[in-house]
Design a protein around this motif. Structure first.
Motif, PDB file in Angstrom:
ATOM      1  N   UNK A 159      13.811  26.451 -14.348  1.00  0.00           N
ATOM      2  CA  UNK A 159      12.314  26.407 -15.479  1.00  0.00           C
ATOM      3  C   UNK A 159      12.444  25.146 -16.363  1.00  0.00           C
ATOM      4  N   UNK A 160      11.278  24.610 -16.404  1.00  0.00           N
ATOM      5  CA  UNK A 160      10.979  23.324 -17.278  1.00  0.00           C
ATOM      6  C   UNK A 160       9.638  22.888 -17.382  1.00  0.00           C
ATOM      7  N   UNK A 161       9.544  21.966 -18.425  1.00  0.00           N
ATOM      8  CA  UNK A 161       8.193  21.595 -18.234  1.00  0.00           C
ATOM      9  C   UNK A 161       7.920  20.505 -17.516  1.00  0.00           C
TER      10      UNK A 161
ATOM     11  N   UNK B 226      10.065  17.421 -18.879  1.00  0.00           N
ATOM     12  CA  UNK B 226       9.391  16.202 -19.639  1.00  0.00           C
ATOM     13  C   UNK B 226       9.623  16.187 -20.921  1.00  0.00           C
ATOM     14  N   UNK B 227      10.019  17.579 -21.512  1.00  0.00           N
ATOM     15  CA  UNK B 227      10.373  17.660 -22.887  1.00  0.00           C
ATOM     16  C   UNK B 227       8.875  18.079 -23.692  1.00  0.00           C
TER      17      UNK B 227
ATOM     18  N   UNK C  49       9.217  10.905 -16.257  1.00  0.00           N
ATOM     19  CA  UNK C  49       8.207  11.237 -15.258  1.00  0.00           C
ATOM     20  C   UNK C  49       8.645  10.901 -13.790  1.00  0.00           C
ATOM     21  N   UNK C  50       8.464   9.873 -13.287  1.00  0.00           N
ATOM     22  CA  UNK C  50       8.603   9.588 -12.054  1.00  0.00           C
ATOM     23  C   UNK C  50      10.168   9.532 -11.959  1.00  0.00           C
ATOM     24  N   UNK C  51      10.370   9.887 -10.459  1.00  0.00           N
ATOM     25  CA  UNK C  51      11.963   9.810  -9.986  1.00  0.00           C
ATOM     26  C   UNK C  51      12.088   9.187  -8.919  1.00  0.00           C
TER      27      UNK C  51
END
Length: 352
Positions: free
Chosen positions: A216-218, A234-235, A267-269
């Motif tokens: 679970x995350x933003x 993302x936070x 953002x991008x990874x």
């Protein structure tokens, strides 16, 4: 007329005629009573708006191509005031091209574009559709990840995820989540044979064909080495430092592990050729590198990058338009700068 694709704008001209532009590229005029339709010219698809100046000159914009032009009447030919180009660079994938050059695939909202990684020249352009023309239609591309000769394409504008073939442009739509819930996919990547999607509505990262998140995350960016899934949280936004990167060994089925905390809107990874994780940290306008073999040590590779900072608030994802990073077979690093509509290139010999 009933044969229009998508009429985008109408304006009365100084001659009293009604001028109409259709997004398919058709530009014509018609009497206000609907009679005597007269074609003027055929322009690039993506026509968006037009306006007559007080002196009668006509100006027009193209949403897909990004140009602004004066339309010379009566010929209907454009005199470009701004020639256009990239609309909104977001997802990136770098593949091997001819002569050991990188080919860069860029998700440009209305088009999927390819560029020569050496000189930056555009090579090809593939149209995306908000309203699909059929099951083979490409969605509006907002994010990309590599999948062999294919690309995994995700779009929260379209609410869908597809696998798109770079060979024949065929598509496969990926099913996930609850069928009656609007999907907001931010990124998607293949791991251990399956597609995993980071979706804001789902509330985290979910495997294709399922509805329960594995973490679970933003929702934000994803990356994988084929077995381990790296997922960004993302936070809460506003320049905060509560962003997190998780690592999940999908093949081993182990629980998510936090490998980085205190990030500002990641953002991008992407993984570089040494297996280190690159992170687009939009809150600090930086590109970070995390050494996964050295206690997750962090290095700032670039600062002052002009990332997109837009937001729809609660109406959309906090990242709004996504800024991405990709590593080419050459080792060069490419990063989107949505704030300036650019793609940055960082040569591999400058980041060792």
């Amino acid at each position: 007329p009933s044969d229009l694709f998508n009429p985008a704008a109408t304006k009365f001209g100084p001659d009293g005629m009604l001028y109409v532009l259709d997004q398919a590229g058709q530009f014509f005029k018609v009497n206000p009573d609907g009679s005597n339709r007269t074609p003027i010219s055929t322009l690039d698809p993506g026509l968006d708006n037009m306006s007559f100046a007080d002196d009668g000159r006509l100006y027009m914009t193209n949403n897909d191509e990004g140009w602004v032009a004066e339309i010379l009447l009566p010929s209907g030919q454009p005199r470009y005031l701004s020639t256009g180009g990239i609309i909104r660079p977001q997802g990136l994938v770098a593949m091997e091209g001819s002569n050991n050059q990188d080919i860069l695939f860029e998700a440009d909202l209305f088009n999927l574009r390819t560029f020569n990684g050496t000189n930056g020249r555009q090579l090809e352009q593939f149209k995306g559709f908000l309203i699909p023309e059929g099951p083979e239609s490409l969605i509006l591309p907002q994010n990309l990840s590599p999948d062999g000769e294919n690309l995994v394409v995700s779009s929260w504008f379209s609410g869908a995820v597809q696998v798109w073939s770079t060979v024949d442009q065929s598509v496969e739509t990926i099913s996930y989540g609850f069928p009656d819930v609007q999907k907001i996919p931010i990124d998607a990547v293949r791991v251990a044979g399956d597609i995993y999607i980071s979706d804001l509505t789902v509330g985290g990262v979910v495997r294709e064909g399922t509805s329960t998140p594995v973490v679970a995350l933003v929702s934000s960016g994803l990356a994988s080495d084929g077995d381990i899934l790296y997922a960004a949280d993302w936070g809460s936004g506003n320049g905060s430092t509560d962003g997190i990167i998780y690592a999940i060994d999908i093949s081993a089925g182990t629980p998510p592990e936090k490998i980085a905390e205190g990030l500002s809107n990641p953002e991008g990874l992407a993984l570089d050729q040494e297996g280190r994780l690159l992170v687009v940290e939009t809150g600090t306008s930086s590109l970070l590198r995390i050494d996964l073999m050295n206690g997750n040590a962090r290095t700032t590779l670039a600062e002052g990058l002009d990332f997109d900072k837009g937001s729809l608030g609660a109406a959309g994802p906090p990242s709004f338009f996504f800024d991405a990073v990709a590593v080419g077979p050459s080792g060069d690093i490419y990063v989107t700068g949505g704030g300036s509509n650019v793609i940055y290139k960082i040569s591999q010999n400058k980041v060792r």
